[in-house]
Motif scaffolding. Structure first.
Motif, PDB file in Angstrom:
ATOM      1  N   GLU A  26      -4.334   1.766  -8.472  1.00  0.00           N
ATOM      2  CA  GLU A  26      -4.761   2.627  -7.446  1.00  0.00           C
ATOM      3  C   GLU A  26      -4.889   3.992  -8.028  1.00  0.00           C
ATOM      4  N   GLN A  54     -12.580   1.518   5.245  1.00  0.00           N
ATOM      5  CA  GLN A  54     -12.478   3.173   5.101  1.00  0.00           C
ATOM      6  C   GLN A  54     -11.871   3.637   6.285  1.00  0.00           C
ATOM      7  N   CYS A  56      -9.730   1.799   8.233  1.00  0.00           N
ATOM      8  CA  CYS A  56      -8.404   1.423   8.333  1.00  0.00           C
ATOM      9  C   CYS A  56      -7.543   2.346   7.592  1.00  0.00           C
ATOM     10  N   PHE A  57      -8.030   2.640   6.396  1.00  0.00           N
ATOM     11  CA  PHE A  57      -6.968   3.375   5.411  1.00  0.00           C
ATOM     12  C   PHE A  57      -6.955   4.914   5.779  1.00  0.00           C
ATOM     13  N   ALA A  61      -3.274   6.300   6.668  1.00  0.00           N
ATOM     14  CA  ALA A  61      -3.049   7.435   5.950  1.00  0.00           C
ATOM     15  C   ALA A  61      -2.532   8.696   6.792  1.00  0.00           C
ATOM     16  N   ALA A 100      -9.523   2.182  -0.754  1.00  0.00           N
ATOM     17  CA  ALA A 100      -8.062   2.435  -0.971  1.00  0.00           C
ATOM     18  C   ALA A 100      -8.070   3.512  -1.797  1.00  0.00           C
ATOM     19  N   ALA A 103      -8.180   6.979  -0.206  1.00  0.00           N
ATOM     20  CA  ALA A 103      -7.303   7.440   0.783  1.00  0.00           C
ATOM     21  C   ALA A 103      -5.877   7.554   0.076  1.00  0.00           C
ATOM     22  N   THR A 104      -5.774   7.173  -1.287  1.00  0.00           N
ATOM     23  CA  THR A 104      -4.595   7.374  -2.127  1.00  0.00           C
ATOM     24  C   THR A 104      -4.571   8.905  -2.364  1.00  0.00           C
ATOM     25  N   GLY A 110      -3.155   3.796  -0.899  1.00  0.00           N
ATOM     26  CA  GLY A 110      -3.964   2.751  -0.149  1.00  0.00           C
ATOM     27  C   GLY A 110      -4.150   1.231  -1.168  1.00  0.00           C
ATOM     28  N   TYR A 112      -5.984  -2.486  -1.833  1.00  0.00           N
ATOM     29  CA  TYR A 112      -7.007  -3.427  -1.455  1.00  0.00           C
ATOM     30  C   TYR A 112      -6.888  -4.622  -2.301  1.00  0.00           C
TER      31      TYR A 112
END
Length: 202
Positions: A26, A54, A56-57, A61, A100, A103-104, A110, A112
């Motif tokens: 990631e 999207q 969810c992350f 976050a 993922a 959001a990282t 994140g 996935y």
């Protein structure tokens, strides 16, 4: 947040040494050993969750104290399963991976992955760190007698891949009493989910 963490704090010990494996996929800035809090088993609207990957992350976050969050959608809900070692021609898989990655950042990872969710009672396995995904409906994984062995062999053949036994139970399966674990498969199957708030205790 307490509900997110209540059954998964056990994984923090594992993640002190395993975050670099996830980070490589990631592209999270490298973190050293430490104590990390997060969730490794959830679903988005790609399978049987409510929110988009999207969203969810983005929600995860924004949670204070949450260091990582993984979505493991049921792989038979994804399009065009192929192999664990090759990037598939799958819009849904690509969308999950992109969410993922977006959001990282330096404070949050994140992830996935996917859940190999056998519908024949073998069990469910969360899978992380693979370029692609497979489904239990594919021929080599669908047979109750050989599906687990074939999956373990495929997983152990992908460097850095990690498997997690999800909610062993009468409802979902006991992985044929955890049979067929070779030394190679045992190294890849590094995690065990020991509880789930949605399951009765058997």
């Amino acid at each position: 947040m307490a509900r997110l963490l209540q059954c998964f704090l056990l994984f923090c010990l594992f993640l002190t040494v395993s975050l670099p494996c996830f980070a490589a996929e990631e592209e999270m800035p490298e973190q050293g050993p430490g104590l990390y809090f997060g969730l490794l088993h959830s679903h988005s609207s790609i399978s049987d969750g409510t929110l988009s990957a999207q969203d969810c992350f983005l929600q995860a976050a924004a949670m204070e104290g949450l260091d990582f969050f993984a979505i493991t959608d049921h792989s038979d809900s994804l399009d065009n399963p192929a192999s664990l070692s090759e990037v598939p021609d799958s819009e849904l898989w690509a969308a999950g991976k992109a969410a993922a990655q977006a959001a990282t950042n330096g404070d949050f990872l994140g992830i996935y992955g996917f859940e190999m969710s056998w519908g024949n009672g073998l069990g469910h396995i969360g899978t992380f760190g693979t370029p692609g995904f497979v489904s239990w409906r594919q021929g080599e994984f669908s047979d109750f007698r050989t599906g687990l062995q074939n999956f373990y062999a495929a997983l152990s053949g992908v460097e850095g891949a990690i498997g997690q036994f999800h909610h062993p139970s009468l409802l979902y399966g006991y992985f044929q009493d955890f049979a067929f674990l070779s030394p190679e498969a045992d190294r890849a199957m590094a995690l065990l989910e020991v509880g789930s708030p949605d399951l009765p205790t058997d």
